[in-house]
Design a protein around this motif. Sequence first.
Motif, PDB file in Angstrom:
ATOM      1  N   TYR A 288       0.834  -1.200   0.000  1.00 16.04           N
ATOM      2  CA  TYR A 288       0.000   0.000   0.000  1.00 16.04           C
ATOM      3  C   TYR A 288       0.876   1.261   0.000  1.00 16.04           C
ATOM      4  CZ  TYR A 288      -3.432   3.321   2.096  1.00 16.04           C
ATOM      5  OH  TYR A 288      -4.234   4.394   2.383  1.00 16.04           O
ATOM      6  N   ALA A 289       1.865   1.278   0.909  1.00 19.19           N
ATOM      7  CA  ALA A 289       2.745   2.435   1.013  1.00 19.19           C
ATOM      8  C   ALA A 289       3.610   2.598  -0.228  1.00 19.19           C
ATOM      9  CB  ALA A 289       3.626   2.297   2.259  1.00 19.19           C
ATOM     10  N   ARG A 290       4.142   1.499  -0.727  1.00 21.17           N
ATOM     11  CA  ARG A 290       5.038   1.568  -1.888  1.00 21.17           C
ATOM     12  C   ARG A 290       4.287   1.995  -3.142  1.00 21.17           C
ATOM     13  NH1 ARG A 290       7.915  -1.214  -5.878  1.00 21.17           N
ATOM     14  NH2 ARG A 290      10.181  -0.937  -5.677  1.00 21.17           N
ATOM     15  N   ALA A 291       3.050   1.510  -3.296  1.00 21.35           N
ATOM     16  CA  ALA A 291       2.251   1.900  -4.456  1.00 21.35           C
ATOM     17  C   ALA A 291       1.987   3.401  -4.450  1.00 21.35           C
ATOM     18  CB  ALA A 291       0.937   1.127  -4.474  1.00 21.35           C
ATOM     19  N   GLY A 292       1.692   3.942  -3.263  1.00 18.09           N
ATOM     20  CA  GLY A 292       1.460   5.372  -3.172  1.00 18.09           C
ATOM     21  C   GLY A 292       2.699   6.169  -3.515  1.00 18.09           C
ATOM     22  N   ALA A 293       3.846   5.772  -2.965  1.00 17.53           N
ATOM     23  CA  ALA A 293       5.091   6.480  -3.251  1.00 17.53           C
ATOM     24  C   ALA A 293       5.464   6.367  -4.723  1.00 17.53           C
ATOM     25  CB  ALA A 293       6.210   5.924  -2.373  1.00 17.53           C
ATOM     26  N   THR A 294       5.188   5.214  -5.345  1.00 18.54           N
ATOM     27  CA  THR A 294       5.468   5.037  -6.769  1.00 18.54           C
ATOM     28  C   THR A 294       4.644   5.993  -7.614  1.00 18.54           C
ATOM     29  OG1 THR A 294       5.991   2.689  -6.411  1.00 18.54           O
ATOM     30  CG2 THR A 294       5.474   3.366  -8.668  1.00 18.54           C
ATOM     31  N   ARG A 295       3.424   6.283  -7.172  1.00 19.38           N
ATOM     32  CA  ARG A 295       2.572   7.233  -7.898  1.00 19.38           C
ATOM     33  C   ARG A 295       2.989   8.682  -7.658  1.00 19.38           C
ATOM     34  NH1 ARG A 295      -1.479   3.705  -5.806  1.00 19.38           N
ATOM     35  NH2 ARG A 295      -1.884   5.191  -4.110  1.00 19.38           N
ATOM     36  N   GLY A 296       3.972   8.899  -6.791  1.00 17.01           N
ATOM     37  CA  GLY A 296       4.409  10.246  -6.488  1.00 17.01           C
ATOM     38  C   GLY A 296       3.728  10.866  -5.284  1.00 17.01           C
ATOM     39  N   GLU A 297       2.901  10.093  -4.566  1.00 15.97           N
ATOM     40  CA  GLU A 297       2.239  10.605  -3.376  1.00 15.97           C
ATOM     41  C   GLU A 297       3.194  10.549  -2.181  1.00 15.97           C
ATOM     42  OE1 GLU A 297      -1.849   9.367  -2.672  1.00 15.97           O
ATOM     43  OE2 GLU A 297      -1.740   8.146  -4.497  1.00 15.97           O
ATOM     44  N   ARG A 298       2.870  11.340  -1.167  1.00 12.24           N
ATOM     45  CA  ARG A 298       3.621  11.279   0.078  1.00 12.24           C
ATOM     46  C   ARG A 298       2.911  10.330   1.035  1.00 12.24           C
ATOM     47  NH1 ARG A 298       5.673  17.411   1.573  1.00 12.24           N
ATOM     48  NH2 ARG A 298       7.002  17.689  -0.277  1.00 12.24           N
ATOM     49  N   VAL A 299       3.709   9.463   1.661  1.00 15.08           N
ATOM     50  CA  VAL A 299       3.157   8.426   2.529  1.00 15.08           C
ATOM     51  C   VAL A 299       3.848   8.492   3.881  1.00 15.08           C
ATOM     52  CG1 VAL A 299       2.683   5.961   2.789  1.00 15.08           C
ATOM     53  CG2 VAL A 299       2.815   6.970   0.491  1.00 15.08           C
ATOM     54  N   ALA A 300       3.052   8.517   4.955  1.00 18.65           N
ATOM     55  CA  ALA A 300       3.578   8.467   6.324  1.00 18.65           C
ATOM     56  C   ALA A 300       3.291   7.083   6.895  1.00 18.65           C
ATOM     57  CB  ALA A 300       2.940   9.547   7.189  1.00 18.65           C
ATOM     58  N   TYR A 301       4.337   6.339   7.197  1.00 20.63           N
ATOM     59  CA  TYR A 301       4.212   4.976   7.700  1.00 20.63           C
ATOM     60  C   TYR A 301       4.673   4.951   9.161  1.00 20.63           C
ATOM     61  CZ  TYR A 301       4.394  -0.162   7.518  1.00 20.63           C
ATOM     62  OH  TYR A 301       4.174  -1.502   7.737  1.00 20.63           O
ATOM     63  N   TYR A 302       3.754   4.566  10.063  1.00 17.21           N
ATOM     64  CA  TYR A 302       4.075   4.457  11.485  1.00 17.21           C
ATOM     65  C   TYR A 302       4.088   2.982  11.867  1.00 17.21           C
ATOM     66  CZ  TYR A 302       3.239   9.468  11.715  1.00 17.21           C
ATOM     67  OH  TYR A 302       3.302  10.825  11.510  1.00 17.21           O
ATOM     68  N   GLY A 303       5.258   2.506  12.253  1.00 17.80           N
ATOM     69  CA  GLY A 303       5.401   1.117  12.665  1.00 17.80           C
ATOM     70  C   GLY A 303       5.593   1.023  14.173  1.00 17.80           C
ATOM     71  N   PHE A 304       4.868   0.118  14.810  1.00 17.49           N
ATOM     72  CA  PHE A 304       4.908   0.025  16.269  1.00 17.49           C
ATOM     73  C   PHE A 304       5.387  -1.339  16.761  1.00 17.49           C
ATOM     74  CE2 PHE A 304       1.284   2.922  15.267  1.00 17.49           C
ATOM     75  CZ  PHE A 304       1.917   4.101  15.640  1.00 17.49           C
ATOM     76  N   GLU A 305       5.857  -2.170  15.857  1.00 12.00           N
ATOM     77  CA  GLU A 305       6.267  -3.510  16.280  1.00 12.00           C
ATOM     78  C   GLU A 305       7.696  -3.843  15.899  1.00 12.00           C
ATOM     79  OE1 GLU A 305       3.293  -6.074  14.593  1.00 12.00           O
ATOM     80  OE2 GLU A 305       1.898  -5.717  16.249  1.00 12.00           O
ATOM     81  N   GLU A 306       8.296  -3.102  14.983  1.00 12.80           N
ATOM     82  CA  GLU A 306       9.656  -3.373  14.532  1.00 12.80           C
ATOM     83  C   GLU A 306      10.428  -2.070  14.422  1.00 12.80           C
ATOM     84  OE1 GLU A 306       9.363  -6.976  11.439  1.00 12.80           O
ATOM     85  OE2 GLU A 306       7.926  -5.382  11.059  1.00 12.80           O
ATOM     86  N   THR A 307      11.747  -2.163  14.478  1.00 17.70           N
ATOM     87  CA  THR A 307      12.565  -0.977  14.276  1.00 17.70           C
ATOM     88  C   THR A 307      12.564  -0.610  12.790  1.00 17.70           C
ATOM     89  OG1 THR A 307      14.613  -2.210  13.897  1.00 17.70           O
ATOM     90  CG2 THR A 307      14.051  -1.649  16.187  1.00 17.70           C
ATOM     91  N   ARG A 308      12.941   0.599  12.498  1.00 15.81           N
ATOM     92  CA  ARG A 308      12.909   1.095  11.116  1.00 15.81           C
ATOM     93  C   ARG A 308      13.828   0.285  10.210  1.00 15.81           C
ATOM     94  NH1 ARG A 308      15.579   5.217   8.198  1.00 15.81           N
ATOM     95  NH2 ARG A 308      14.203   6.446   6.829  1.00 15.81           N
ATOM     96  N   ASN A 309      15.041   0.003  10.678  1.00 18.01           N
ATOM     97  CA  ASN A 309      15.989  -0.736   9.832  1.00 18.01           C
ATOM     98  C   ASN A 309      15.502  -2.148   9.541  1.00 18.01           C
ATOM     99  OD1 ASN A 309      17.735   1.436   9.684  1.00 18.01           O
ATOM    100  ND2 ASN A 309      18.997   0.758  11.419  1.00 18.01           N
ATOM    101  N   ILE A 310      14.954  -2.815  10.562  1.00 22.26           N
ATOM    102  CA  ILE A 310      14.457  -4.178  10.349  1.00 22.26           C
ATOM    103  C   ILE A 310      13.253  -4.169   9.421  1.00 22.26           C
ATOM    104  CG2 ILE A 310      13.299  -6.105  11.496  1.00 22.26           C
ATOM    105  CD1 ILE A 310      15.163  -5.720  13.849  1.00 22.26           C
ATOM    106  N   LEU A 311      12.375  -3.188   9.565  1.00 21.97           N
ATOM    107  CA  LEU A 311      11.198  -3.106   8.705  1.00 21.97           C
ATOM    108  C   LEU A 311      11.608  -2.894   7.251  1.00 21.97           C
ATOM    109  CD1 LEU A 311       8.105  -3.165   8.857  1.00 21.97           C
ATOM    110  CD2 LEU A 311       8.130  -0.682   9.101  1.00 21.97           C
ATOM    111  N   LEU A 312      12.578  -1.993   7.015  1.00 20.27           N
ATOM    112  CA  LEU A 312      13.058  -1.764   5.645  1.00 20.27           C
ATOM    113  C   LEU A 312      13.721  -3.016   5.088  1.00 20.27           C
ATOM    114  CD1 LEU A 312      14.528   1.848   6.025  1.00 20.27           C
ATOM    115  CD2 LEU A 312      12.550   1.179   4.645  1.00 20.27           C
ATOM    116  N   ARG A 313      14.486  -3.714   5.927  1.00 16.99           N
ATOM    117  CA  ARG A 313      15.131  -4.954   5.478  1.00 16.99           C
ATOM    118  C   ARG A 313      14.097  -6.003   5.100  1.00 16.99           C
ATOM    119  NH1 ARG A 313      17.175  -8.844   9.976  1.00 16.99           N
ATOM    120  NH2 ARG A 313      14.890  -9.101   9.945  1.00 16.99           N
TER     121      ARG A 313
END
Length: 480
Positions: A288-313
Motif C-alpha cells: 500500500y505504502a510503496r504503491a502510493g510512493a510510486t505514484r508520487g504521493e507522500r506516505v507516512a508509515y508508522y510502525g509500532f512492532e519493529e525498528t525502522r531498519n528491520i522493517l526496511l530490510r
Amino acid sequence: MTTMQKVPTGVPGLDTITNGGLPRGRTTLLTGKSGAAKSILALQIASHLARSGLKTMVFTIEETPADLEDTGEGLGFATSELLATDKLRFTDLTLPMDASTVVTGDYDIVALVHRIEAAVSEFGAQAIVLDSATALFSPKPSEERLRHQFFELVRTFRRLELTALVTAEAPDDYGPRTTLGVEDFLCDVVLVLRNLVDDERRRRTIEVHKYRRSAHYKGEYPCTITSKGLMVFPFGVQGAHDAPPTTSRFSSGFAGLDTMMNGGWLRDSITLLRGPSGSGKTTLAGMYARAGATRGERVAYYGFEETRNILLRNFASVGLPMDEFVQQGKLRMDCSYPEATSPEDLLVELRRSLDEFDPSLIVLDSISSIAHSTSARGFRQFMVGFASLVREHSRSALLTQTLTTHQDDSTAPFLSTIPDAIIALDYERKEQKLSRTISVVKMRGSAHAEDSYTMHIRPGGLRVEAPRDSQAEEESRPRG
C-alpha cells in the motif's frame, strides 16, 4: 438580546469545544489538581491574547515573573518579545520567601482590587490572568467572607470590562471544583483540567464544566502538553470537512485486492486490515505504502512492532524495496514502541505530520500495539481522535490489527464503526502447508467481492486466486 462576543484562545482544539473561545469581558475559572497544567494553559492563553492585539496582564501569585517568562520561552510563546513590545505585562504578587504571615482582623481584598485597578489603568489592559486564586486566598477566610471577597474581585473585572482568566486548585479530579469551594458559580465559564492515572499511565483531559449563555461540547476531551503548549483533541466534534466527497479510487498495490474491491480503494477512506500474526498484514501495508510512493504521493508509515531498519530490510527481502522512496522524501517511516509515548502524544505527531509533511496516505502498523499500551478508554479516544484528524484533512489511511486467534472478533463491535472498509486475512494448516485467505468484510459506498480468495506470499508481495465457482462464473460469461 446581545450576542455574546468570544475571544479565541489560540489553543488547538480548545476553541472548538468552547464553540469559539472565552467570553469577552467576562471571567473564566480554570481549575485542576496540582500538576494538571493550569499555569501553562493560562500563560498560553495570555500570550495568544497579547499577540492578537489585546493588551494582557498576568498577576503572578505562585511563580515569579522570571520563571513564567522562562516557561513561555521554552514553550515557544514568544513571551520575552511580548513583554519587550509592551503587549504583555507581568505583575508580581508573590510573597517574599523570608516573609512570615500574621493574620489579624477580617480578610479584606479591597487593597488588592485598588492595585489591580491602578495597574490595569496604567497599562491599558484589556485582558487579565490571575494565577492563582487558591494562593491569593491563603490563609483561607470564612466561607461567607470568601464568597463576598471573590464576588468583589469578579465584579471589578466585569466593571473594568476585562476578559479575565482565574486559576484555582481542585482537591480532587471529580469532587468539588476548587479547594475554596464557593466561587465557581460566580464565573461565567468553568474549565476543568485533569491529569489522571489510567491503567498505570497518566492521561490528561479537559472539560467545559459550564459556559453561561453559550453552547459548548460536553464531556472530557484528551489533551497533552507539547513543545508548543497544551493541545486539545476534540474527537468527533470537528464536523465534516468542506471539501466535497470524491468517488475517485486508487490502487492498493495489490492487483487481486483491487479487483475484489471493485477497482481499487476509495479516496479519503479509512481501511482496517485484520488478521492473526503471520497472515501478511505488514506485507500488504508495505505494498500500500510503496504503491502510493510510486505514484508520487507522500506516505507516512508508522510502525509500532519493529525498528525502522528491520522493517526496511524485511520489505526488501520480499521484493518491496523502500530505500529509494525514503531518500526521495516520498515515504516517511517512523518506528517506535507505543509504551515509550502516549496516545495523545502520538496524535500530536500525526497532526504535525499532516501539517508539515502533508501525506496523502497514512499507515498505522499495528493499532494492536497501541491498544496494549493504554486503557480501553484511552485506546477508544485515540482511534476516534485519529479518525477525526484523517477526515478533517481529507486523507486516506490503512490500519492493521492483530487478532489473538483466527476467530477473534472481540474488538469488532467497537472498531467496525470507524473504518470505511474492513479486510480480513486468515490462514489454516492443510496437511503440510498453510492455506491463506483474504476477504472484504465491508466497503462503504462500493460493491465488493463477497467470497474469500486464496492468497499467497510471493516475491514482490501478495497474490490471490479467485474461488473456483467465481472462476467458473467468469469463464461462462459470453464474450462480446
